[in-house]
Design a protein around this motif. Structure first.
Motif, short mmCIF file in Angstrom:
data_model
loop_
_atom_site.label_atom_id
_atom_site.label_comp_id
_atom_site.label_asym_id
_atom_site.label_seq_id
_atom_site.Cartn_x
_atom_site.Cartn_y
_atom_site.Cartn_z
N HIS A 155 0.84 -1.20 0.00
CA HIS A 155 0.00 0.00 0.00
C HIS A 155 0.87 1.23 0.00
CE1 HIS A 155 -3.70 -2.17 0.72
NE2 HIS A 155 -3.00 -2.94 1.55
N ILE A 156 0.29 2.35 -0.46
CA ILE A 156 1.02 3.61 -0.31
C ILE A 156 0.72 4.16 1.08
CG2 ILE A 156 1.13 4.15 -2.77
CD1 ILE A 156 -1.26 6.07 -2.34
N LEU A 157 1.53 5.07 1.53
CA LEU A 157 1.40 5.70 2.86
C LEU A 157 1.24 4.64 3.95
CD1 LEU A 157 -0.99 8.77 2.24
CD2 LEU A 157 1.49 8.78 2.43
N ASN A 158 2.06 3.58 3.89
CA ASN A 158 1.82 2.48 4.85
C ASN A 158 2.30 2.78 6.26
OD1 ASN A 158 4.44 2.20 4.26
ND2 ASN A 158 4.28 0.22 3.24
N ALA A 218 -6.52 16.78 2.05
CA ALA A 218 -5.37 16.23 2.77
C ALA A 218 -5.89 15.24 3.80
CB ALA A 218 -4.59 17.35 3.45
N ALA A 219 -4.95 14.43 4.33
CA ALA A 219 -5.30 13.52 5.41
C ALA A 219 -4.35 13.78 6.55
CB ALA A 219 -5.17 12.08 4.93
N ALA A 220 -4.81 13.57 7.76
CA ALA A 220 -3.94 13.82 8.91
C ALA A 220 -4.20 12.83 10.02
CB ALA A 220 -4.15 15.23 9.43
N GLU A 221 -3.10 12.45 10.68
CA GLU A 221 -3.21 11.64 11.88
C GLU A 221 -2.84 12.56 13.02
OE1 GLU A 221 -1.56 7.52 10.59
OE2 GLU A 221 -0.84 7.95 12.61
N LEU A 222 -3.81 12.86 13.88
CA LEU A 222 -3.55 13.84 14.92
C LEU A 222 -3.42 13.16 16.27
CD1 LEU A 222 -6.16 16.36 13.50
CD2 LEU A 222 -3.68 16.51 13.30
N PRO A 223 -2.82 13.85 17.27
CA PRO A 223 -2.66 13.20 18.57
C PRO A 223 -4.00 12.73 19.11
CG PRO A 223 -1.53 15.32 18.51
CD PRO A 223 -2.30 15.22 17.24
N GLY A 224 -3.94 11.66 19.90
CA GLY A 224 -5.18 11.12 20.48
C GLY A 224 -5.92 10.26 19.48
N ASP A 225 -5.17 9.68 18.51
CA ASP A 225 -5.77 8.77 17.52
C ASP A 225 -6.84 9.41 16.65
OD1 ASP A 225 -4.24 6.65 17.90
OD2 ASP A 225 -5.61 5.51 19.16
N TRP A 226 -6.76 10.71 16.46
CA TRP A 226 -7.72 11.39 15.59
C TRP A 226 -7.29 11.25 14.15
CZ3 TRP A 226 -12.02 14.69 16.03
CH2 TRP A 226 -12.52 14.79 17.34
N ILE A 227 -8.25 10.90 13.31
CA ILE A 227 -7.97 10.83 11.88
C ILE A 227 -8.84 11.88 11.21
CG2 ILE A 227 -8.18 9.39 9.80
CD1 ILE A 227 -6.11 8.31 11.67
N SER A 228 -8.23 12.67 10.35
CA SER A 228 -9.01 13.70 9.68
C SER A 228 -8.68 13.66 8.19
CB SER A 228 -8.63 15.04 10.33
OG SER A 228 -9.12 16.09 9.59
N MET A 229 -9.69 13.71 7.34
CA MET A 229 -9.44 13.62 5.91
C MET A 229 -10.38 14.55 5.14
SD MET A 229 -8.96 9.51 5.44
CE MET A 229 -10.28 9.01 6.46
N GLY A 230 -9.90 15.08 4.05
CA GLY A 230 -10.78 15.87 3.20
C GLY A 230 -10.36 17.33 3.08
N SER A 246 -4.38 5.39 4.26
CA SER A 246 -3.77 4.85 3.05
C SER A 246 -4.83 4.41 2.05
CB SER A 246 -2.71 3.82 3.39
OG SER A 246 -3.09 2.62 3.61
N SER A 247 -5.97 3.86 2.51
CA SER A 247 -6.97 3.49 1.51
C SER A 247 -7.69 4.72 0.95
CB SER A 247 -7.95 2.44 2.02
OG SER A 247 -8.65 2.93 3.10
N PHE A 248 -7.86 5.78 1.77
CA PHE A 248 -8.45 7.02 1.25
C PHE A 248 -7.56 7.59 0.12
CE2 PHE A 248 -8.80 11.73 1.49
CZ PHE A 248 -10.17 11.88 1.33
N GLY A 252 -6.98 9.33 -11.59
CA GLY A 252 -6.28 8.74 -12.73
C GLY A 252 -4.78 8.59 -12.50
N ILE A 253 -4.34 8.67 -11.24
CA ILE A 253 -2.92 8.40 -10.95
C ILE A 253 -2.80 6.89 -10.74
CG2 ILE A 253 -1.01 8.79 -9.31
CD1 ILE A 253 -2.33 11.48 -8.59
N GLU A 254 -1.94 6.24 -11.56
CA GLU A 254 -1.82 4.78 -11.45
C GLU A 254 -0.91 4.44 -10.28
OE1 GLU A 254 -0.58 3.19 -15.28
OE2 GLU A 254 -1.78 4.79 -16.18
N VAL A 255 -1.36 3.52 -9.45
CA VAL A 255 -0.51 3.10 -8.33
C VAL A 255 -0.11 1.65 -8.55
CG1 VAL A 255 -0.42 2.75 -5.83
CG2 VAL A 255 -1.66 4.71 -6.75
#
Ligand code: FAD
Length: 570
Positions: free
Chosen positions: A261-264, A517-529, A271-273, A282-285
């Protein structure tokens, strides 16, 4: 000062007061004696590097206590997180750099800077040998040496090509191969992307040739490779296809990643987002692929699963895989008996193991975590009051809390879904809640954490925190020597009597293009968009080293919103 002294003598003589003269003389003697003593007491600190770690050390070091000299082939600090934006002209190169001399001027000009590269550390004689490209006559061959009492190594790392044939000759880089080129390489990428478009619209070419010129390949699916792919996609879609409409259907971007996966290193959701967003764009991975070699026209790639080898024609390749060791660091690891290490091992106070007065921080160093593991185990054992080798769930939870308070960096690994979830320990293989946790299970879980803890992430966050921490230790050193009993928080055994370095993780971002953008923030917060992209803008604007660069970066973003990116090839 002699001039003041003379003036004082004249004034006192003219007033005819000999008593006053002898008093002032002894006072002047005392002052100059004190000054001399202070000068003599000043220890020499040589700092190698003006990146995140070196600059953050220089910003806080007490210049009244130390003679500080800085050596770096780069006379500026570069805000590396915005380098991918430079490759596509979203931000101009000059907006993300700050002259070192401006940074040290704020320290009353008492820090000396030499634009040169350290080529050898002579630890036995406390000297560094430097080479300057600016004056080859210097010392006969452009070389000079500096003595030090303390050496701070903050030379960062260089790109790792894994000795893949043709990479150095045919790829572009965002992490330097040579000491000086990081920002220059980002500018070269921008010019080369535009060149590829100009080449593709030349008359008399076959469609196949045009497609090859417009195939952009990025090797490495980490945060830098992904961010560059996203920036390039935006540059092409928002700006270039409007001015090169005749080839708009021939453009391709491919991201080659050796892992699955990317961003593993990010949470699975991120990474799935990212993968889904890239698919929509259209970016081939291509995952699970290893690059065997790169020529000026194609890459040879091997599928890890089936083993088949195929060739990918390209117009431009950007290589953005792991980091490697600088020659000066490799040589020094051998001198201090750490041969074969990729980075210098330090203790928790950032002092290089096997050396008394050399410190290493940032990407060129890693804290040897063995002691942390021993401490963690002893926390478990101390909680096991009846020596049964087991803890109840409540006792174990207290142990984990205690570990996280003392070693916050462990949290990253204890909680990361990729490695070990503490709850795994709390359940048996059938998934039922256990009543107790045994020490053997804990030990094997720790060994997993241990293998991941070997190094902190190679990020600007770690490097900057280490630089600030080390300067605080240096500033307190004198105080500790003069008052060995010390204020309580500085007492204790050990070389420094300071609290060891503790990394505070403030989260991490992955810009994905299209104002998302996506972010992993302190306290297990995930933010995307989209909202995360705005958070990214505000964090990176606030983290700029000066108001000048902050204004330039914000005005570059505004210019891009209004007028788009500039596609002139200059
Ligand atoms: P560097 O910042 O690389 O500085 C090394 C310094 O040493 C330079 O001044 C160099 O000129 C000098 N030097 C080199 N060799 C010698 C020598 N022989 N003698 C003297 N001086 C020498 N991290 C994040 O936290 N967030 C991000 O978003 C992020 N994005 C990134 C994007 C890109 C494109 C890149 C390349 C890196 C990114 N990083 C990011 C990682 C971050 O830049 C590094 O972890 C950080 O720069 C490490 O700091 P450092 O001081 O150890 O090394």
């Amino acid at each position: 000062h002699p001039a003041c002294f003379k003036a004082l003598v004249l004034v006192t003589l003219s007033s005819g007061s000999l008593v006053a003269y002898s008093d002032s003389q002894s006072e002047t003697d005392r002052v100059s004696r004190d000054l001399n003593q202070k000068e003599q007491k000043k220890k020499k600190v040589v700092v190698l590097g003006t990146g995140w770690a070196g600059t953050s050390f220089l910003k806080d070091i007490e210049v009244s206590s130390y003679d500080v000299q800085v050596v770096s082939p780069r006379n500026y600090f570069a805000f590396t997180p915005l380098l991918p934006s430079v490759t596509c002209g979203t931000v101009e190169a000059r907006s993300i750099v700050e002259p070192v001399r401006k940074i040290i001027k704020k320290r009353n000009g008492e820090i000396e800077f030499f634009e040169a590269e350290c080529v050898k550390i002579d630890a036995a004689n406390n000297k560094v040998l430097c080479h300057s490209n600016l004056d080859e006559n210097l010392g006969g061959n452009g070389e000079f040496s500096l003595d030090y009492d303390y050496l701070v190594i903050a030379v960062g790392a260089q790109v790792n090509t894994f000795n893949t044939p043709g990479v150095k000759e045919n790829c572009y880089f965002l992490k330097l191969v040579h000491v000086m080129q990081e920002v220059e390489d980002a500018q070269k990428i921008r010019a080369s992307v535009i060149d590829c478009f100009e080449k593709a619209v030349l008359p008399g070419l076959s469609e196949e040739d045009r497609k090859t010129f417009l195939h952009f390949v990025i090797v490495g699916g980490g945060p830098t490779g992904v961010e560059f792919a996203a920036e390039l996609h935006d540059f092409i879609q928002e700006d270039l296809i409007n001015i090169y409409p005749m080839v708009k259907d021939l453009v391709r971007i491919t991201l080659v990643q050796s892992g699955d996966h990317i961003l593993n290193m990010f949470d699975e959701r991120i990474s799935s987002f990212a993968e889904q967003k890239f698919q929509r764009d259209g970016i081939e991975v291509s995952t699970g692929c290893r690059v065997l070699g790169v020529s000026d026209k194609s890459l040879s790639v091997k599928m890890k699963s089936g083993g088949e080898v195929y060739s990918i024609p390209h117009g431009l390749v950007v290589w953005s895989t792991g980091i490697g060791t600088r020659p000066v660091v490799r040589d020094f690891t051998e001198q201090v008996g750490q041969g074969n290490r990729r980075v210098l091992a330090t203790n928790e106070w950032l002092r290089v193991k096997g050396s008394e007065n050399v410190y290493a921080l940032g990407d060129c160093a890693t804290i040897d975590q063995r002691k942390i593991m021993e401490d963690i185990l002893s926390i478990f054992k101390a909680a096991d009051k009846d020596n049964s080798g087991t803890l109840t769930i409540d006792e174990f939870q207290d142990v984990v809390d205690d570990i996280l308070v003392r070693y916050p960096q462990v949290e990253l690994y204890l909680k990361s879904k990729h490695l070990m979830d503490v709850t795994d320990l709390l359940r048996d293989p059938e998934g039922n809640q256990r009543e107790s946790v045994d020490i053997e299970g804990f030990k094997s879980a720790l060994s997993l954490v241990d293998s991941q803890l070997k190094s902190l992430p190679a990020t600007a966050q770690v490097a900057a925190q280490q630089g600030a921490y080390l300067s605080r230790c240096f500033n307190k050193r004198q105080q500790c020597q003069e008052h060995p009993e010390g204020p309580r928080r500085f007492t204790g055994s050990g070389h420094h009597r300071f609290r060891p370095f503790r990394y505070k993780h403030f989260g991490k971002f992955a810009p994905l293009g299209g104002e998302q953008a996506a972010a992993e923030l302190p306290g297990d917060w995930i933010s995307m968009g989209h909202s995360t992209q705005w958070l990214w803008y505000s964090v990176y604007a606030s983290k700029q080293v000066s108001w000048r660069t902050r204004m330039l970066v914000v005005s570059d973003w505004t210019r891009r919103f209004i007028f788009g990116r500039d596609s002139s090839r200059i």
